[in-house]
Design a protein around this motif. Structure first.
Motif, mmCIF file in Angstrom:
data_model
loop_
_atom_site.group_PDB
_atom_site.id
_atom_site.type_symbol
_atom_site.label_atom_id
_atom_site.label_comp_id
_atom_site.label_asym_id
_atom_site.label_seq_id
_atom_site.Cartn_x
_atom_site.Cartn_y
_atom_site.Cartn_z
ATOM 1 N N SER A 26 2.671 4.508 2.115
ATOM 2 C CA SER A 26 2.917 3.068 2.291
ATOM 3 C C SER A 26 3.234 2.363 0.971
ATOM 4 O O SER A 26 3.545 1.174 0.969
ATOM 5 C CB SER A 26 1.693 2.394 2.923
ATOM 6 O OG SER A 26 1.369 3.043 4.119
ATOM 7 N N LEU A 27 3.125 3.098 -0.140
ATOM 8 C CA LEU A 27 3.426 2.480 -1.443
ATOM 9 C C LEU A 27 4.947 2.509 -1.664
ATOM 10 O O LEU A 27 5.477 3.383 -2.351
ATOM 11 C CB LEU A 27 2.699 3.220 -2.573
ATOM 12 C CG LEU A 27 1.172 3.206 -2.498
ATOM 13 C CD1 LEU A 27 0.562 4.080 -3.567
ATOM 14 C CD2 LEU A 27 0.651 1.779 -2.635
ATOM 15 N N ALA A 42 4.021 1.233 11.185
ATOM 16 C CA ALA A 42 3.041 0.353 10.529
ATOM 17 C C ALA A 42 1.750 0.287 11.346
ATOM 18 O O ALA A 42 0.652 0.459 10.806
ATOM 19 C CB ALA A 42 3.637 -1.032 10.352
ATOM 20 N N VAL A 49 4.914 -2.394 5.058
ATOM 21 C CA VAL A 49 3.716 -2.618 4.234
ATOM 22 C C VAL A 49 2.898 -3.790 4.794
ATOM 23 O O VAL A 49 1.667 -3.703 4.913
ATOM 24 C CB VAL A 49 4.110 -2.873 2.755
ATOM 25 C CG1 VAL A 49 2.893 -3.284 1.938
ATOM 26 C CG2 VAL A 49 4.739 -1.627 2.158
ATOM 27 N N LEU A 59 -0.983 -3.474 6.171
ATOM 28 C CA LEU A 59 -2.061 -4.295 5.598
ATOM 29 C C LEU A 59 -2.675 -5.233 6.636
ATOM 30 O O LEU A 59 -3.901 -5.334 6.742
ATOM 31 C CB LEU A 59 -1.532 -5.109 4.403
ATOM 32 C CG LEU A 59 -1.217 -4.291 3.141
ATOM 33 C CD1 LEU A 59 -0.605 -5.176 2.074
ATOM 34 C CD2 LEU A 59 -2.487 -3.633 2.607
ATOM 35 N N ASN A 81 10.950 -1.870 4.437
ATOM 36 C CA ASN A 81 9.763 -1.482 3.655
ATOM 37 C C ASN A 81 8.752 -2.622 3.600
ATOM 38 O O ASN A 81 7.542 -2.397 3.703
ATOM 39 C CB ASN A 81 10.170 -1.091 2.227
ATOM 40 C CG ASN A 81 10.914 0.227 2.195
ATOM 41 O OD1 ASN A 81 11.084 0.865 3.244
ATOM 42 N ND2 ASN A 81 11.370 0.624 1.031
#
Lengths: 206, 200
Positions: free
Chosen positions: B121-122, A174, B134, B138, B130
Motif C-alpha cells: 500500500s506504500l 482497498a 491508500v 486507511l 493509487n
C-alpha cells in the motif's frame, strides 16, 4: 496437572513455531520439521474424531429407533461403503472407491452448492434493496462486477468489463486489504494470548 | 453398463436434492444423509491413503521411525474425546494442535496479511488510483479502530471506510453468485446432456 501440562505443550510448540522463522537452523529447524510431521498426523485424527462422533450420534439414533432412524442407516451405509472401498482397494481412478466418488460424491456435492444459487437469489433481493447509500454501493458494485464478467455484459456495453476490472483492482483491493490487515492484527494478538496461556478457552471448563 | 447405472444414480440424487426447492421432503432427506455419510467416508479414506499411510503407518511399522509413536499416542488421546469420563485426556493433543496453529499463524499472518499488505500500500501518489487505494485502506482500518468513539473527523473517515468495505463486499457477493450459478449450469448440463442426451 490437567491444565498445566496442556498449557506447557501449547507454550513450547507455539514458541518453536515462532522462533524457527527467525532461526531456521539446527536444532529449532529440525524441531519445526518434526512438529509439522506430527501435526499432520494429529490433524488427521481430528477428522477421525469427527467421524467417530457421527457414528456415535447416528448409532444411538438407530439403537433407540428414534424418528428418522432410517436416514441414519443410509448415512452409516454410505460411510461404511466408502471407508471399506477406499481403505481396502485404494482411491485411484479405476477403483470402486473412485466410481462411488464420481457418481455419488461429486454430483451430490455440486448439487448442494448449486441449490444455494436459488437461496442466494432471495438473499440478493433482501441485501440489494437500496434502502441506504451503503446498500446502494453493495448493489451497484455486485451488479457491475457480474455484468463485467459475463459475455452478455460486454455485448450490452463494452465498458462493463473495464469498470468491473477497475472495481476489482482499486476499491475492492482497498477494502479487502483493510480487512486482511485487521484480521492479521487480530490473529497475532489472539495467537500471542494463546501461546502465553492468557487465552485458555480451548481447554474447556473444569 | 456400470457408467449408465452411475449416471442414473447421480441424476436421481441430483433431482432428490433439487426437490428441496419445493419443500423439505423424505427424498431430499435421504440424499442429504447419504451425502453426509459418503463425504465423511471419502475424507477418512483420503486421509488414510494420503496422510496415515505415508506419514505414520509406513515410516513407523516399515522403516522403524519409532518417534512417530508420539503423534500416534497424541492422536489416539484426541479420539478419547468421544468418551466423556476420560475426555480430558484429549486436552494434550488439542493443546499441541492449538499451539502449532497459533505459532504458525502468528508469523504467517503477520508476514503476508499485515507487513506485505502495508508494503503493497506504500504507493506514490502520481496516479489517482493509487490515492484512492491508500485512502481506502486507511479509512477501512480506521473503521476497525474501536478504541475511540467514531465522531468528528474519525467518524467521517470511518464512514468512508464503510463505503470501501461495502464495495468490496458487493464484489465478493457478485463473484459468489456467479460461482453458484455456474454450478447450477453444470448440473443442468449434466441432467439435460449426460442423462437425457438432449444437449449435443
Amino acid at each position: 496437572m490437567r491444565r498445566q501440562i496442556p498449557l506447557a505443550i501449547t507454550l513450547v510448540v507455539g514458541l518453536v513455531m515462532v522462533v524457527q522463522y527467525f532461526v531456521p537452523h539446527k536444532p529449532v529447524g529440525n524441531l519445526y520439521d518434526l512438529f509439522n510431521t506430527w501435526a499432520i498426523v494429529i490433524f488427521a485424527f481430528a477428522i477421525v474424531l469427527g467421524v467417530g462422533n457421527l457414528i456415535k450420534i447416528h448409532g444411538d439414533r438407530i439403537y433407540r429407533l428414534e424418528r428418522g432412524w432410517g436416514y441414519s442407516v443410509l448415512l452409516l451405509l454410505g460411510l461404511t461403503v466408502m471407508i471399506i472401498t477406499g481403505i481396502g482397494w485404494g482411491i485411484e481412478p479405476g477403483t470402486s472407491f473412485f466410481y462411488l466418488y464420481w457418481h455419488l460424491y461429486v454430483p451430490m456435492s455440486s448439487t448442494m452448492f448449486a441449490l444455494l444459487a436459488f437461496f442466494i437469489a432471495s438473499a440478493s433481493y433482501r441485501a440489494f434493496r437500496a434502502r441506504n447509500f451503503e446498500a446502494f454501493l453493495l448493489l451497484i458494485s455486485a451488479v457491475l462486477v457480474m455484468l463485467g464478467r459475463v459475455p452478455m455484459g460486454k455485448a450490452l456495453w463494452g465498458q462493463f468489463p473495464v469498470i468491473a476490472d477497475w472495481i476489482m483492482k482499486v476499491p475492492n483491493t482497498a477494502g479487502q486489504r483493510a480487512i486482511m490487515i485487521g484480521i492479521a492484527l487480530g490473529v497475532v494478538s489472539t495467537s500471542l494470548r494463546i501461546i502465553l496461556g492468557i487465552e485458555r478457552a480451548h481447554l474447556g471448563g473444569e | 453398463m456400470a457408467d449408465t447405472i452411475g449416471i442414473w444414480v447421480a441424476a436421481l440424487l441430483t433431482l432428490f436434492i433439487f426437490s428441496f426447492l419445493y419443500k423439505d421432503n423424505p427424498l431430499y432427506k435421504m440424499a442429504e444423509h447419504l451425502f453426509i455419510g459418503v463425504s465423511a467416508g471419502y475424507w477418512v479414506s483420503y486421509l488414510y491413503q494420503n496422510v496415515f499411510k505415508p506419514n505414520l503407518y509406513n515410516p513407523l511399522f516399515h522403516q522403524g521411525k519409532l518417534l512417530l509413536i508420539i503423534p500416534l499416542i497424541l492422536g489416539l488421546m484426541m479420539v478419547m474425546r468421544l468418551f466423556p469420563k476420560i475426555g480430558w485426556i484429549s486436552r494434550w493433543s488439542i493443546a499441541f494442535i492449538v499451539g502449532i496453529t497459533s505459532g504458525y499463524y502468528l508469523i504467517t499472518y503477520l508476514q503476508t496479511n499485515a507487513v506485505d499488505q502495508v508494503r503493497a500500500s506504500l504507493l506514490n501518489f502520481s496516479q489517482i488510483n493509487n490515492i484512492i487505494l491508500v485512502v481506502g485502506v486507511l479509512s477501512g482500518l480506521i473503521y476497525f479502530f474501536f478504541s475511540a468513539e467514531h465522531r468528528g473527523v474519525l467518524g467521517g473517515t470511518a464512514k468512508l471506510g464503510i463505503w470501501f468495505l461495502m464495495v468490496a463486499f458487493g464484489a465478493s457477493f457478485g463473484y459468489t453468485v456467479m460461482a453458484r450459478i455456474s454450478l447450477l449450469i453444470g448440473r443442468m448440463q449434466f441432467l439435460l446432456g449426460d442423462w437425457l442426451g438432449l444437449l449435443h
